[in-house]
Design a protein around this motif. Sequence first.
Motif, short mmCIF file in Angstrom:
data_model
loop_
_atom_site.label_atom_id
_atom_site.label_comp_id
_atom_site.label_asym_id
_atom_site.label_seq_id
_atom_site.Cartn_x
_atom_site.Cartn_y
_atom_site.Cartn_z
N SER A 1 -12.28 2.39 -3.48
CA SER A 1 -11.46 1.38 -2.79
C SER A 1 -10.71 0.44 -3.74
N LEU B 1 0.83 -1.21 0.00
CA LEU B 1 0.00 0.00 0.00
C LEU B 1 0.86 1.26 0.00
N THR C 1 -0.64 9.67 -3.26
CA THR C 1 -1.29 10.29 -2.11
C THR C 1 -0.69 11.66 -1.84
N LEU D 1 -6.94 0.10 -3.33
CA LEU D 1 -6.57 -0.62 -2.10
C LEU D 1 -6.67 -2.12 -2.31
N ILE D 2 -7.79 -2.54 -2.92
CA ILE D 2 -7.99 -3.97 -3.15
C ILE D 2 -6.87 -4.51 -4.04
N LEU E 1 -2.61 15.33 -2.09
CA LEU E 1 -2.64 16.29 -0.99
C LEU E 1 -2.08 17.63 -1.44
N TRP F 1 -7.56 7.06 -3.38
CA TRP F 1 -8.03 5.76 -2.89
C TRP F 1 -8.98 5.88 -1.73
N VAL F 2 -9.34 7.09 -1.33
CA VAL F 2 -10.24 7.23 -0.17
C VAL F 2 -11.68 7.01 -0.60
N ALA F 3 -12.10 7.65 -1.69
CA ALA F 3 -13.49 7.48 -2.13
C ALA F 3 -13.67 6.21 -2.98
N VAL G 1 -7.94 12.52 -2.12
CA VAL G 1 -6.96 11.43 -2.23
C VAL G 1 -7.61 10.25 -2.96
#
Lengths: 207, 207, 207
Positions: A69, A45, A53, A72-73, A57, A65-67, A63
């Motif tokens: 997913s 990650l 990321t 992340l997967i 910012l 991968w926040v909204a 960011v």
Amino acid sequence: MTPDFPIGPVLSALDVGGIGLFAATGAVAAARAKQTLVTFAFFALATGAGGGTVRDLLIGAPVFWVADSRPLIACLVIALFVWITPAKLWRGKALDWLDAIGMAAYAVFGAAKALSFGVPPLAAVLMGIFTACLGGIIRDILAGEPSIILRPELYVTAAALAAALFVGLTLLGVMLPIAAGLSALAGFTLRALAIWKGLALPTYRGG
Amino acid sequence: MTPDFPIGPVLSALDVGGIGLFAATGAVAAARAKQTLVTFAFFALATGAGGGTVRDLLIGAPVFWVADSRPLIACLVIALFVWITPAKLWRGKALDWLDAIGMAAYAVFGAAKALSFGVPPLAAVLMGIFTACLGGIIRDILAGEPSIILRPELYVTAAALAAALFVGLTLLGVMLPIAAGLSALAGFTLRALAIWKGLALPTYRGG
Amino acid sequence: MTPDFPIGPVLSALDVGGIGLFAATGAVAAARAKQTLVTFAFFALATGAGGGTVRDLLIGAPVFWVADSRPLIACLVIALFVWITPAKLWRGKALDWLDAIGMAAYAVFGAAKALSFGVPPLAAVLMGIFTACLGGIIRDILAGEPSIILRPELYVTAAALAAALFVGLTLLGVMLPIAAGLSALAGFTLRALAIWKGLALPTYRGG
């Protein structure tokens, strides 16, 4: 800020390639350090998503991968994949080549995303470099290895070439898919020469 | 958040001084580590702009160098300047003094920018300390040197004095240029005593 | 983003517990490294507030200690308290237990705050893990100690259990105080077994 132009399919492919390849290099660094599966996931990650990321910012974008997913997967699946496959698959130069492709893809995508948020050219080039290089720097710091930024071997320079070429071609009006493909290829070629021939920058010799 | 009061010319001068002097110390750290020109630029940017970047992210301000490329250009020019000038220019205590001026200037500017965004006093003092100290901490971590934060020599304390004095004087209604000048001078003087006389805080001795 | 549901008193208690306990572990790390009072304060702030700061930046929330100075004051008071109390109070396993409570509390609070800002489940679990683990990682990097993330002993896993259980129970409609209490207890219990019995994950053995 909101995007000024949409990110097309070529750029999306570069984004997915950057995340996945860097996540793999993070998981392999965890394997070399004889870590646990949880650490594999953490390294995947941090390496896969770290550069993007910081870019998001800095340019004031949500960011990525926040909204959503899915990145992340992808990183978690790749960590598990490296965990269960034979270690010899991941030895030697194979990893350097995956990293080189990820670096070139991410340098172009990072610069393109910055431009799409209205960031001026020089800062957009820098965002490309950050996106391409910070994941690897975070990986090296976490694993306690000397960072690529401290070695004379061409790496940041290759990312800078890809990002600057993309921004320049875009300013000249070249179509996005062509500008993106050419720039990623140029950055990858320079990095390939560094891996293959040991191409390096001159170091400081006093004055 | 939007600024509550404009940053005047005295504060702008402190900002430019902070960026430029810290960028020089970053480039010199790269020279000491026998790095390449690309690493010089990276160290100059990270040291010159690192503290202010963290400050802007924390207070919710647009990151200062993303929309305005001039600080980036300044850092790159300074990196090139350190690369081409004789190394003996940058040896010994000269650098400590540049760093001391940059630290005092940046502590005041960081606190002032935080106040201008409506940040309450204690957090504004902390923003001054971050702006003044984080660039140097990032430089030390990148170069693999022991960080100033782990040495008893007065450094963070001098930044805290400058930032706290500025916030206090501003709350008391002292005019901005006077408050800024006095506070930067006080912080610089305390740091100068540390460089000159080895002034240090007592360390923990158990209890 | 704005909160979708209010953070209740149970979660607020977990937040205060997380900040305070982590700040204490940061100050004790400064004591072990024979640092000055200023460094105690810096370590207490970075450890107590570091994880939550990264979480807030990632989810686009205002950083929790910028508008409200009470967490800062708490960290400074705790740093002073560790400075003036006998060192033998802070030796041995006592600290590991404080850290375990802080970790469990912060994992749940971090996930809850992310959910309250509309972050989807998987990313909310990750925010819980970040909130619980990053303060300690920052403390270890600052103090030059090997980070918890590189040891096979269960730590990140315990935070992941607490955060994932909380997100799962909340999705199932369990009332907030019950979900929060159960999840923090489960995470703490797993970490307690790691401290007490040396419970660890298997490390990578090639393949």
